[in-house]
Design an enzyme around this catalytic site. Sequence first.
Site, short mmCIF file in Angstrom:
data_model
loop_
_atom_site.label_atom_id
_atom_site.label_comp_id
_atom_site.label_asym_id
_atom_site.label_seq_id
_atom_site.Cartn_x
_atom_site.Cartn_y
_atom_site.Cartn_z
N GLU A 16 0.87 -1.18 0.00
CA GLU A 16 0.00 0.00 0.00
C GLU A 16 0.91 1.24 0.00
OE1 GLU A 16 -2.07 0.08 3.73
OE2 GLU A 16 -3.43 1.69 3.16
N LYS A 27 -9.45 2.46 -1.70
CA LYS A 27 -9.66 1.74 -0.42
C LYS A 27 -11.01 2.08 0.21
CE LYS A 27 -7.05 0.87 3.88
NZ LYS A 27 -5.81 1.26 4.61
N CYS A 69 -5.10 -3.41 2.44
CA CYS A 69 -4.81 -3.49 3.88
C CYS A 69 -6.05 -3.70 4.75
CB CYS A 69 -4.00 -2.26 4.31
SG CYS A 69 -3.10 -2.58 5.84
N VAL A 71 -0.36 -2.49 10.56
CA VAL A 71 0.11 -2.06 11.88
C VAL A 71 -0.46 -2.95 12.99
CG1 VAL A 71 0.54 0.34 11.23
CG2 VAL A 71 -1.73 -0.32 12.00
#
Length: 268
Positions: free
Chosen positions: A43, A115, A148, A175
């Site tokens: 990404e 996204k 993601c 993350v």
Amino acid sequence: MHVGYIQTLPSWGLPAENLTAVVDAIRQARRIGTSADLWVLPELFSTGYLFADRDEAASLCEPIPDGPTVTALISIAMRERTAFVAGVAERAPDGRLFNSAVAVDSTGIIALYRKAHVFGNERRWASPGDLPFPVVTLAGARVGIMICFDWRFPEAARTLALGGAQIIAHPSNLVLPNCPDAMVTRALENGVFTVTCDRVGSEDHAGQQATFIGRSRIIGPDGKILSDGPADRPFCDVVEIDPARADIKRLAGGNDLFLDRRPDLYRP
Ligand code: ACM
């Protein structure tokens, strides 16, 4: 076919340098006799992830398909006879900014996805995606795209699988620790290959901090992990797959992953 990912450590705000890292990884792979028909990149691979605000993001976002990053990816695809799914920061003609991904090959841009599930501080700059989850023919396979945090919403992968995707290409900047394991379920419950390409390293920018977990993965339609990247360094891997395996939704014992669905009961 051969599918691969290039897990990078992007330099913030330096698209040309980040493109060079991709070219270097492809050449290095070739030197050891490896090449991919389809490479998945992270990404926002060309810009880095954290932006202070909309103005800062706008200075790094590009029009698609005519901006420098997508133009360069198409040239690399021509030169290296390959295809890419890659995350790119997009400036739309109406001025909105999107956390987007493109599919490109030597003929040009094949798909654009924006996204849908914008994560955390991305809301400082990115508008939520307004395009359907795309499934396109790329490198001879049917490839679906999500980005993601879309992993956290099973409808995203399901929509791509019901749309005929054999491979889900999943550019990421992870993350949270759960995605690599969750993608085993996404692959298994949909009977598709998944290629999650993450990045590594940390960013500390404009009062925001993010550490990325690496662990890019390729997973088969049976949930088998075919490639498992490291957490702490750039890494590139290629796996040979038969995308047609993802067309078989039959399960042992006579069940079928799609035909046995009960959409008539799938409501609250
Ligand atoms: C994320 O969606 N990049 C966490």
